[in-house]
Scaffold this motif. Sequence first.
Motif, short mmCIF file in Angstrom:
data_model
loop_
_atom_site.label_atom_id
_atom_site.label_comp_id
_atom_site.label_asym_id
_atom_site.label_seq_id
_atom_site.Cartn_x
_atom_site.Cartn_y
_atom_site.Cartn_z
N HIS A 60 9.51 -8.40 6.03
CA HIS A 60 9.36 -6.94 6.15
C HIS A 60 9.68 -6.24 4.82
O HIS A 60 8.99 -5.29 4.43
N LEU A 61 10.71 -6.69 4.13
CA LEU A 61 11.08 -6.04 2.87
C LEU A 61 10.02 -6.25 1.80
O LEU A 61 9.71 -5.33 1.03
N LEU A 62 9.45 -7.44 1.74
CA LEU A 62 8.36 -7.69 0.78
C LEU A 62 7.18 -6.78 1.07
O LEU A 62 6.59 -6.18 0.15
N GLU A 63 6.83 -6.64 2.34
CA GLU A 63 5.70 -5.78 2.69
C GLU A 63 6.02 -4.32 2.38
O GLU A 63 5.15 -3.59 1.85
N SER A 64 7.23 -3.89 2.67
CA SER A 64 7.61 -2.49 2.42
C SER A 64 7.55 -2.16 0.94
O SER A 64 7.02 -1.11 0.55
N ARG A 65 8.09 -3.05 0.11
CA ARG A 65 8.05 -2.78 -1.33
C ARG A 65 6.61 -2.78 -1.85
O ARG A 65 6.25 -1.96 -2.71
N THR A 66 5.79 -3.69 -1.34
CA THR A 66 4.40 -3.74 -1.78
C THR A 66 3.67 -2.45 -1.46
O THR A 66 3.00 -1.86 -2.32
N LEU A 67 3.80 -1.98 -0.22
CA LEU A 67 3.07 -0.78 0.19
C LEU A 67 3.65 0.47 -0.47
O LEU A 67 2.90 1.38 -0.86
N ALA A 68 4.98 0.54 -0.61
CA ALA A 68 5.58 1.70 -1.29
C ALA A 68 5.14 1.75 -2.74
O ALA A 68 4.84 2.83 -3.28
N ALA A 69 5.08 0.60 -3.40
CA ALA A 69 4.63 0.55 -4.79
C ALA A 69 3.16 0.93 -4.91
O ALA A 69 2.75 1.59 -5.87
N ALA A 70 2.35 0.51 -3.92
CA ALA A 70 0.93 0.87 -3.94
C ALA A 70 0.76 2.38 -3.79
O ALA A 70 -0.06 3.00 -4.48
N ALA A 71 1.53 2.99 -2.89
CA ALA A 71 1.47 4.43 -2.72
C ALA A 71 1.91 5.15 -3.98
O ALA A 71 1.32 6.17 -4.39
N ALA A 72 2.96 4.63 -4.64
CA ALA A 72 3.41 5.22 -5.90
C ALA A 72 2.34 5.10 -6.96
O ALA A 72 2.05 6.06 -7.69
N ALA A 73 1.71 3.93 -7.06
CA ALA A 73 0.70 3.69 -8.10
C ALA A 73 -0.48 4.64 -7.93
O ALA A 73 -1.06 5.11 -8.93
N ARG A 74 -0.88 4.92 -6.71
CA ARG A 74 -2.01 5.82 -6.47
C ARG A 74 -1.68 7.26 -6.88
O ARG A 74 -2.58 8.10 -6.97
N ASN A 75 -0.41 7.52 -7.10
CA ASN A 75 0.01 8.85 -7.57
C ASN A 75 0.56 8.80 -9.00
O ASN A 75 1.27 9.70 -9.43
N GLY A 76 0.21 7.75 -9.73
CA GLY A 76 0.58 7.65 -11.13
C GLY A 76 2.01 7.31 -11.41
O GLY A 76 2.53 7.57 -12.50
N SER A 77 2.69 6.69 -10.44
CA SER A 77 4.11 6.34 -10.60
C SER A 77 4.32 4.85 -10.35
O SER A 77 3.45 4.16 -9.82
N ARG A 78 5.49 4.39 -10.74
CA ARG A 78 5.94 3.05 -10.39
C ARG A 78 7.20 3.12 -9.55
O ARG A 78 7.98 4.06 -9.68
N LEU A 79 7.38 2.10 -8.72
CA LEU A 79 8.56 2.00 -7.86
C LEU A 79 9.65 1.25 -8.62
O LEU A 79 9.39 0.19 -9.20
N LEU A 80 10.87 1.79 -8.60
CA LEU A 80 11.96 1.21 -9.37
C LEU A 80 13.20 1.04 -8.50
O LEU A 80 13.68 2.01 -7.89
N ALA A 81 13.74 -0.19 -8.47
CA ALA A 81 14.96 -0.48 -7.71
C ALA A 81 16.15 -0.56 -8.66
O ALA A 81 16.58 -1.64 -9.08
#
Length: 364
Positions: A60-81
């Motif tokens: 679940h965590l791998l999927e969540s990070r993947t989809l959250a990062a994809a949503a960020a990328a579509r808005n010109g951002s990157r996900l950072l932990a």
Amino acid sequence: MGVEEEFLLVDPDTGLPQMRNSAVISTATELGMSLQLELSQCQVETNSPVCWDSRGLRTHLLESRTLAAAAAARNGSRLLATGTPPVGPARMPVSDCDRYRAMARRFGTLALEQGICGCHVHVDVPDRETRVQVCNHVRPWLPTLLALSANSPLHRGIDSGFASWRTILWSRWPVSGPPPFFDSADAYDDLVAMLIDCDCLLDERMVYWDIRPSSHLPTVEVRVCDVMPTVDQTVLLATLVRALVMTAVAAVGRGDALPDVTLSTLRIANWMAARDGLSGMGLDPHTARSVPCSRRVELLLDHVRDALDELGECRRVEAALRYELARGNGAIWQRNALANSSSVGEVVRSATERTLEHCEPLPA
């Protein structure tokens, strides 16, 4: 058990925080994922479903990070932990919702200088009185969890001198850090009611102690940790927390004596863990003596070994902890990366890649 992870949204080139969480959450909805707002506009939060084992949690965590990062990328951002923004301004606007606007009005600069990210682990404990007593039993181990998870040495472009600067920023809230000892659930409720009545809190959701009975779920919630750099580190942390809670439930059931640890000792132990992480000495709250942080981790493992055996996780956790102690936590990684990089921005770019370690490639 379940896990909440908070993340920063950053510029792919500069690493600066980007105030785009509403847009990212909207995009995540289109991708079939539910993301939550956090206090600052540069933050989003993921929530796992209830998980019964570490394998399911990891998926679940791998999927969540993947989809959250994809949503960020579509808005010109990157996900950072990371626990704090490594670069960026001191103040950031709060998210666009009634609750966070009320917090900004009530708490001023404190709310505007938040922008920090933690990892919260929930473990099921159905009885409320037992939840409060479990918190009493687990609280001496909070500094060790903090030392393991420390992942925020860099802030505003410099090394803060602390492995978890997030903890220091977080400590400014009126109800934060290690909780006091509570004789009963009624004693807990009475103190929370007083804090709300005297206008220190908006409501029970603002009880920000490092461990608490959840305000909305039948769980004990451990909140002391920085967000972890990778999913595998989050799973290790969550498994240790689950084992700690299981060990505490068993102790409550047997009527074991509660650990004799003062709040002042715990606060010093937490401060030392925030400063040194895994790199130096830590204070053992049980003995009030300084010991190597690695020794505290060994004592934690011994304390929860029976619970880990019951979960079938002992060998995996032992191996993961050996690896973590040899490699270092997120704070050590960030400092090593900074020493070998030309700028903090370069460290941020590497950390965004590490955030997605073992995740599937981002969907187009």
